[in-house]
Design an enzyme around this catalytic site. Structure first.
Site, PDB file in Angstrom:
ATOM      1  N   ASN A  99       0.814  -1.218   0.000  1.00  0.00           N
ATOM      2  CA  ASN A  99       0.000   0.000   0.000  1.00  0.00           C
ATOM      3  C   ASN A  99       0.849   1.271   0.000  1.00  0.00           C
ATOM      4  O   ASN A  99       0.322   2.366   0.187  1.00  0.00           O
ATOM      5  CB  ASN A  99      -0.939   0.007   1.214  1.00  0.00           C
ATOM      6  CG  ASN A  99      -2.006  -1.057   1.113  1.00  0.00           C
ATOM      7  OD1 ASN A  99      -2.526  -1.326   0.022  1.00  0.00           O
ATOM      8  ND2 ASN A  99      -2.333  -1.684   2.235  1.00  0.00           N
ATOM      9  N   HIS A 107       3.003   2.416   2.127  1.00  0.00           N
ATOM     10  CA  HIS A 107       3.334   3.107   3.368  1.00  0.00           C
ATOM     11  C   HIS A 107       4.136   2.161   4.247  1.00  0.00           C
ATOM     12  O   HIS A 107       4.135   0.939   4.046  1.00  0.00           O
ATOM     13  CB  HIS A 107       2.077   3.641   4.091  1.00  0.00           C
ATOM     14  CG  HIS A 107       1.203   2.597   4.684  1.00  0.00           C
ATOM     15  ND1 HIS A 107      -0.032   2.271   4.167  1.00  0.00           N
ATOM     16  CD2 HIS A 107       1.370   1.787   5.760  1.00  0.00           C
ATOM     17  CE1 HIS A 107      -0.593   1.332   4.900  1.00  0.00           C
ATOM     18  NE2 HIS A 107       0.245   1.015   5.861  1.00  0.00           N
ATOM     19  N   CYS A 142       3.653   7.105   7.599  1.00  0.00           N
ATOM     20  CA  CYS A 142       4.998   7.572   7.242  1.00  0.00           C
ATOM     21  C   CYS A 142       5.271   7.195   5.797  1.00  0.00           C
ATOM     22  O   CYS A 142       5.017   6.054   5.374  1.00  0.00           O
ATOM     23  CB  CYS A 142       6.021   6.935   8.174  1.00  0.00           C
ATOM     24  SG  CYS A 142       7.736   7.279   7.763  1.00  0.00           S
TER      25      CYS A 142
END
Length: 412
Positions: free
Chosen positions: A311, A313, A348
């Site tokens: 995904n 991340h 993040c």
């Protein structure tokens, strides 16, 4: 076909009594000048017999045999003996060899090794659904590359096992779409799961070579959340090793904003919800924010390409490693993490640069050697101060066998 060839090799063909009339062939009486049989034109694969074979002992009776070849043919029958009625020896040998090779292959495929009861079923498969189809179970063996200096599994290893069973649960239930743990309806709406809170209690860390059994199930959490619990046991003794509970919500992977659970998705996952209390009692204490006054700060942390999931991340397990980057070395050497509470506040990205902050509550590094329980507060933040994860960890002294021994220097 092999059996037919072998049978035909040993049973001679006897001509029919009324197969013909005419020629007589006298057996016996000295030596016979015999010519070998030659195949007629149009016949294929005929058996070649030996010519000038020695005649058997003298016999008084005569046998009448009709020559089935045209009278103009120069071919004639040889006396029927045991030897010249046999096929070509190479064909017989090939048939026998084929039979033995087939038997040897079947024999080699049999597994005659004794099996222990725990080896009757592959313990490291993808797992299975148990407890009336509501609980997923999977076994893991602790590998050599999953242990630390004290020869026990690291907290990151345990967290990876939890994540793997969660994804395999969705896959085995037939709900895995094109996304990373997303159902088909979630994929249609560009929705993904993100964890907001994680609580873990470790009673004992497994050692290298141990086999752990992980059970996981899901429950509703409020109106727009899902709770997932895990229970980790020793596969041999049934001893509970780790308990974990987490809360998940949905996020749109395009807008990166949180979303409510659509009714279509609720219909997919609702039948798998278990009506049970969390396996870890919720810690309702507020996680305080740390600032630059923290005891220990580690700066300049950044994700690598391998830290990203599908995904795009950072994997939530990676955050745990970054949090422990700022933990003091004496604490890591003398104590082990026994409980952890994390609150994920922001994702993040690949280009993010982070700071890791740790503060030991009511203690200093010098008092760590005295033993006892310690509690730490943690903060993982971006360089601009935006919070990524808040956390609290509890530490207990390691057992005597788990202390990292210092290698003495050689005396000269």
């Amino acid at each position: 076909m092999v059996a037919t060839a072998v049978t035909a090799s040993f049973i001679p063909v006897v001509p029919s009594p009324d197969s013909g009339k005419g020629k007589q062939t006298q057996l016996g009486g000295g030596s016979a000048n015999l010519r070998g049989l030659q195949p007629r034109n149009g016949l294929c694969g005929g058996l070649q017999v030996k010519a000038n074979a020695h005649a058997p002992p003298k016999v008084n009776d005569t046998v009448k045999v009709e020559d089935d070849l045209p009278s103009s043919s120069s071919l004639s029958h040889a006396p029927r003996t045991f030897i010249n009625q046999l096929p070509d020896w190479s064909m017989l040998l090939a048939a026998i060899t084929t039979v033995f090779l087939a038997a040897e292959k079947q024999w080699m495929m049999l597994d005659w090794k004794p099996r222990r009861p725990d080896m009757l079923v592959d313990p490291f498969g993808i797992g299975k659904i148990v407890e009336d189809g509501l609980v997923f179970r999977q076994n893991f063996s602790i590998r050599s590359y999953e242990i630390g200096a004290d020869k026990t599994a690291s907290i990151e290893t345990l967290m990876n096992h939890l994540q793997e069973t969660a994804l395999n649960h969705v896959k085995t239930a037939g709900l895995l779409g094109d996304g990373f743990g997303s159902t088909p309806e979630m994929c249609k709406k560009n929705l993904i799961w993100v964890v907001t809170k994680m609580q873990v209690v470790v009673d004992r860390y497994p050692k290298w070579g141990d086999v752990v059994q992980v059970d996981t199930w899901v429950s509703a959490s409020g109106k727009n959340g899902m709770r997932r619990d895990w229970l980790v046991r020793d596969a041999q003794t049934g001893e509970v090793l780790t308990r974990a509970s987490s809360v998940w919500v949905m996020m749109n992977k395009v807008t990166r904003k949180l979303s409510k659970i659509p009714e279509e998705v609720r219909g997919e996952i609702g039948t798998y919800f278990v009506d049970s209390a969390p396996v870890v009692e919720e810690d309702k204490r507020k996680l305080s924010k740390l600032d630059d006054s923290a005891n220990f700060i580690r700066t300049g942390l950044s994700p690598r390409w391998s830290d990203l999931d599908v995904n795009q991340h950072v994997n939530n397990v990676k955050y745990i490693g970054w949090i422990l980057e700022s933990a003091p070395q004496p604490l890591l050497e003398s104590h082990e993490l026994c409980a952890m509470t994390l609150e994920y506040r922001r994702e993040c990205g690949r280009k993010s640069v982070l700071d890791s902050l740790t503060d030991i509550s009511g203690a200093n590094v010098g008092s760590l050697a005295e033993g006892g329980l310690f509690e730490c507060k943690h903060l993982l933040r971006l360089e601009d101060g935006a919070e990524i994860v808040r956390g609290r960890t509890e530490w207990r002294p390691k057992s005597a066998n788990n202390f990292v021994s210092q290698v003495p220097s050689e005396s000269t």
